[in-house]
Write a protein that holds these residues in place. Structure first.
Motif, mmCIF file in Angstrom:
data_model
loop_
_atom_site.group_PDB
_atom_site.id
_atom_site.type_symbol
_atom_site.label_atom_id
_atom_site.label_comp_id
_atom_site.label_asym_id
_atom_site.label_seq_id
_atom_site.Cartn_x
_atom_site.Cartn_y
_atom_site.Cartn_z
ATOM 1 N N ASP A 272 -3.587 5.466 8.666
ATOM 2 C CA ASP A 272 -3.302 4.527 7.575
ATOM 3 C C ASP A 272 -2.488 3.340 8.089
ATOM 4 O O ASP A 272 -2.739 2.186 7.724
ATOM 5 C CB ASP A 272 -2.530 5.223 6.456
ATOM 6 C CG ASP A 272 -3.362 6.236 5.699
ATOM 7 O OD1 ASP A 272 -4.598 6.237 5.889
ATOM 8 O OD2 ASP A 272 -2.785 7.029 4.933
ATOM 9 N N ALA A 273 -1.511 3.636 8.932
ATOM 10 C CA ALA A 273 -0.675 2.569 9.486
ATOM 11 C C ALA A 273 -1.503 1.621 10.354
ATOM 12 O O ALA A 273 -1.348 0.398 10.283
ATOM 13 C CB ALA A 273 0.467 3.166 10.299
ATOM 14 N N LEU B 215 3.831 -0.958 3.745
ATOM 15 C CA LEU B 215 3.117 0.319 3.694
ATOM 16 C C LEU B 215 4.115 1.447 3.560
ATOM 17 O O LEU B 215 5.130 1.485 4.265
ATOM 18 C CB LEU B 215 2.292 0.521 4.972
ATOM 19 C CG LEU B 215 1.654 1.909 5.135
ATOM 20 C CD1 LEU B 215 0.468 2.069 4.197
ATOM 21 C CD2 LEU B 215 1.238 2.160 6.576
ATOM 22 N N SER B 216 3.813 2.384 2.667
ATOM 23 C CA SER B 216 4.576 3.622 2.539
ATOM 24 C C SER B 216 3.569 4.765 2.573
ATOM 25 O O SER B 216 2.655 4.812 1.741
ATOM 26 C CB SER B 216 5.371 3.644 1.233
ATOM 27 O OG SER B 216 5.963 4.908 1.016
ATOM 28 N N ALA B 217 3.713 5.664 3.555
ATOM 29 C CA ALA B 217 2.730 6.739 3.721
ATOM 30 C C ALA B 217 3.429 7.989 4.240
ATOM 31 O O ALA B 217 4.621 7.967 4.585
ATOM 32 C CB ALA B 217 1.637 6.294 4.698
ATOM 33 N N ASP B 218 2.683 9.091 4.292
ATOM 34 C CA ASP B 218 3.215 10.326 4.863
ATOM 35 C C ASP B 218 3.574 10.107 6.329
ATOM 36 O O ASP B 218 2.988 9.265 7.011
ATOM 37 C CB ASP B 218 2.185 11.454 4.758
ATOM 38 C CG ASP B 218 1.956 11.890 3.308
ATOM 39 O OD1 ASP B 218 2.859 11.685 2.481
ATOM 40 O OD2 ASP B 218 0.864 12.406 3.015
ATOM 41 N N SER C 170 0.837 -1.187 0.000
ATOM 42 C CA SER C 170 0.000 0.000 0.000
ATOM 43 C C SER C 170 0.879 1.248 0.000
ATOM 44 O O SER C 170 1.723 1.408 0.880
ATOM 45 C CB SER C 170 -0.918 0.004 1.237
ATOM 46 O OG SER C 170 -1.689 1.174 1.301
ATOM 47 N N GLY C 171 0.677 2.099 -1.004
ATOM 48 C CA GLY C 171 1.402 3.361 -1.059
ATOM 49 C C GLY C 171 2.527 3.349 -2.072
ATOM 50 O O GLY C 171 2.879 2.302 -2.623
ATOM 51 N N TYR D 141 -3.688 -0.548 8.179
ATOM 52 C CA TYR D 141 -2.874 -1.560 7.499
ATOM 53 C C TYR D 141 -2.638 -2.751 8.419
ATOM 54 O O TYR D 141 -2.802 -3.911 8.019
ATOM 55 C CB TYR D 141 -1.537 -0.945 7.077
ATOM 56 C CG TYR D 141 -0.611 -1.928 6.384
ATOM 57 C CD1 TYR D 141 -0.734 -2.177 5.021
ATOM 58 C CD2 TYR D 141 0.370 -2.623 7.092
ATOM 59 C CE1 TYR D 141 0.106 -3.091 4.385
ATOM 60 C CE2 TYR D 141 1.208 -3.529 6.465
ATOM 61 C CZ TYR D 141 1.070 -3.761 5.111
ATOM 62 O OH TYR D 141 1.893 -4.668 4.486
ATOM 63 N N ALA E 243 0.714 9.820 8.810
ATOM 64 C CA ALA E 243 -0.445 8.991 8.413
ATOM 65 C C ALA E 243 -0.625 7.817 9.367
ATOM 66 O O ALA E 243 -0.616 6.642 8.967
ATOM 67 C CB ALA E 243 -0.275 8.516 6.979
ATOM 68 N N ARG F 107 8.544 10.276 5.499
ATOM 69 C CA ARG F 107 7.789 9.073 5.176
ATOM 70 C C ARG F 107 7.674 8.155 6.388
ATOM 71 O O ARG F 107 8.558 8.132 7.256
ATOM 72 C CB ARG F 107 8.466 8.280 4.040
ATOM 73 C CG ARG F 107 8.683 9.034 2.755
ATOM 74 C CD ARG F 107 7.388 9.500 2.142
ATOM 75 N NE ARG F 107 6.508 8.394 1.739
ATOM 76 C CZ ARG F 107 5.260 8.589 1.305
ATOM 77 N NH1 ARG F 107 4.744 9.809 1.253
ATOM 78 N NH2 ARG F 107 4.531 7.553 0.949
#
Length: 489
Positions: free
Chosen positions: A476-477, A467-470, A396-397, A480, A473, A455
């Motif tokens: 989101d984490a 997962l790679s997100a802002d 994701s991401g 996930y 975030a 990141r």
């Protein structure tokens, strides 16, 4: 219920058994053969496999036993069309480790024994049936004894003629390549021989001739020898046949002697569409076979084992939902497709029979291999460091599914500990620690510093980005991790 049953004790089954045992999972490894592989067979251990062996804790033994090849050349007679150096591979293992399969199996068997597990030989899987919570398997022993075992999962690592695959009635799509190939493990002598730390491919109008260095001053040579009527198999080559091939296809200048293995083989290119069904999984040659061009077969199979082992261990240990296992087949099937396609293209390139096409190929190779970007791409493809899982249900991401380079780990390799854990990379250690406390069965307790402070990354136990997100975030984490956690927080 009994231990996980693994069928087939080649490099793939040994890797899978050792990784599961390292994670504290009970395993039983059987093989119908009375002894381990005694010939060289698969020769190359590539960079990505060695990186994953770091997690296993056994890479050092391989490095000490193997020969480091630093490049691969394309040649036409005595002329070098181009040379790909492995030194620029973005890995601590920027070489091809040449090691006969018999030694690979010996080292893996010893590593497995350190966990108190040994291979049960002359034990054959004859039948199996899957239930809702287990698989019942029938085993036959060399002394005639029959045994019925109950296992939570059945893992087929039993090669191209896999009993497990046949039991699942899965189609093995593909075909046999038309040519016969000659194989010889010999010594080379003479100034015309290629450097002993280089894989050399000679392109010739009658077909390719390839030399692979082997530890101990030996070399493997393979070459096409034409088509044969299957009803009348070609006899094994003689040393004189091999020397004649050297003289005709390489420009000569060296001789072969002291053979330890002379044989013929044919190339099959086949693959199943699904690597799993219910509680039964396939890995290695049981799921995919292809041309030996590029030396990817054993490495791809061992990486199947790495991929499956941490997921199965997390499920068996109660760390993650069984749904995590659903990512194995799509991830590894996609990789299998790529490896099959690349190996097929390399084989087709080397076996062109039209003289005009051969001349164009040689000109194109001379030009392309003169480009640094092309050489780098070839090296990273062969080394398998560019393999990723962008389309995985676990990704994701942006850049999710990419391998996180080991020099960015900020600590021990993910998955190197006694339990498989995801690793959080976050600049905000307070928020990161709070998230880890919510998912103690999935996440390493202490967050690590990310390569990019803007990141947030969640890295899988096999070192790929999940997962790679802002950086902020956190929701989101949390979402996930909730997908795979046994209990949502």
């Amino acid at each position: 219920m009994g231990p996980i049953l693994i069928v087939g004790a080649g490099p793939v089954g040994l890797t899978l058994a050792a990784e599961l045992a390292r994670y504290g999972i009970d395993v039983r490894l059987i093989d119908q053969s009375p002894h381990a592989t005694e010939t060289s067979k698969a020769l190359v251990v590539w960079s990505r496999t060695l990186e994953l062996m770091d997690r296993m804790g056994c890479s050092q033994g391989f490095l000490e036993a193997g020969l480091r090849a630093h490049g691969a050349s394309m040649r036409s007679g005595t002329a070098v069309l181009g040379l790909t150096q492995f030194d620029d591979i973005a890995s601590a293992y920027n070489f091809a480790l040449m090691l006969p399969q018999r030694d690979t199996e010996r080292l893996l068997t010893s590593h497995l024994a350190s966990f108190g597990v040994s291979v049960e030989r002359q034990v054959t899987l004859t039948h199996f049936a899957e239930g809702a919570t287990h698989v019942e398997a029938q085993l036959s022993h060399a002394d005639g004894r029959e045994e019925t075992v109950t296992t939570p999962w059945l893992l087929g690592c039993d090669g191209a003629h896999s009993t497990v695959r046949h039991g699942l009635t899965l189609d093995f799509h593909g075909s046999a390549q038309g040519d016969d190939w000659m194989l010889a493990d010999v010594r080379l002598e003479g100034e015309g021989a290629p450097p002993p730390d280089q894989i050399a491919t000679y392109l010739h109008r009658d077909g390719p001739f390839v030399i692979f260095p082997i530890p101990g001053g030996r070399a493997r040579v393979v070459a096409t020898v034409g088509k044969t009527d299957l009803a009348h198999p070609r006899p094994d080559p003689t040393l004189a046949d091999v020397q004649a091939m050297v003289d005709s296809r390489t420009g000569g200048g060296f001789r072969v002697h002291d053979p330890v293995w002379l044989s013929n083989f044919r190339i099959n290119e086949r693959k199943v569409s699904d690597y799993s069904r219910g509680r039964v999984f396939l890995a290695g040659d049981a799921a995919h076979v292809h041309s030996p061009a590029g030396g990817q077969g054993m490495n791809t199979g061992m990486q199947d084992a790495f991929n499956l082992s941490w997921k199965l261990a997390m499920v068996m240990r109660g760390q993650a939902k069984a749904g995590l296992l659903g990512s194995y087949s799509p991830e590894r099937s996609a990789v299998g497709e790529i490896v099959l396609r690349n190996a097929s293209r390399l084989t087709d390139l080397g076996t062109l029979s039209n003289p005009t096409a051969q001349a164009f190929r040689n000109l194109a190779l001379r030009f392309l291999l003169g480009l640094h970007a092309v050489r780098d791409k070839m090296a990273s493809t062969l080394s398998e460091i560019e393999i990723g899982y962008a389309k995985s249900p676990l990704s994701s991401g942006p850049h999710a599914g990419d391998r996180l380079p080991p020099d960015l780990y900020d600590g021990a390799a993910p998955g190197a500990g006694p339990a498989p854990l995801f690793v959080l990379y976050a600049a905000d250690t307070e928020e990161g620690s709070a998230l880890a406390a919510q998912f103690p069965a999935l996440l390493e307790a202490k967050p690590r510093q990310p390569p990019d402070p803007d990141r947030l990354l969640i890295v899988r136990p096999d070192g790929y980005i999940g997962l790679s997100a802002d950086a902020e975030a956190w929701n989101d984490a949390k979402r996930y991790l909730e997908q795979w956690a046994m209990v949502k927080r």
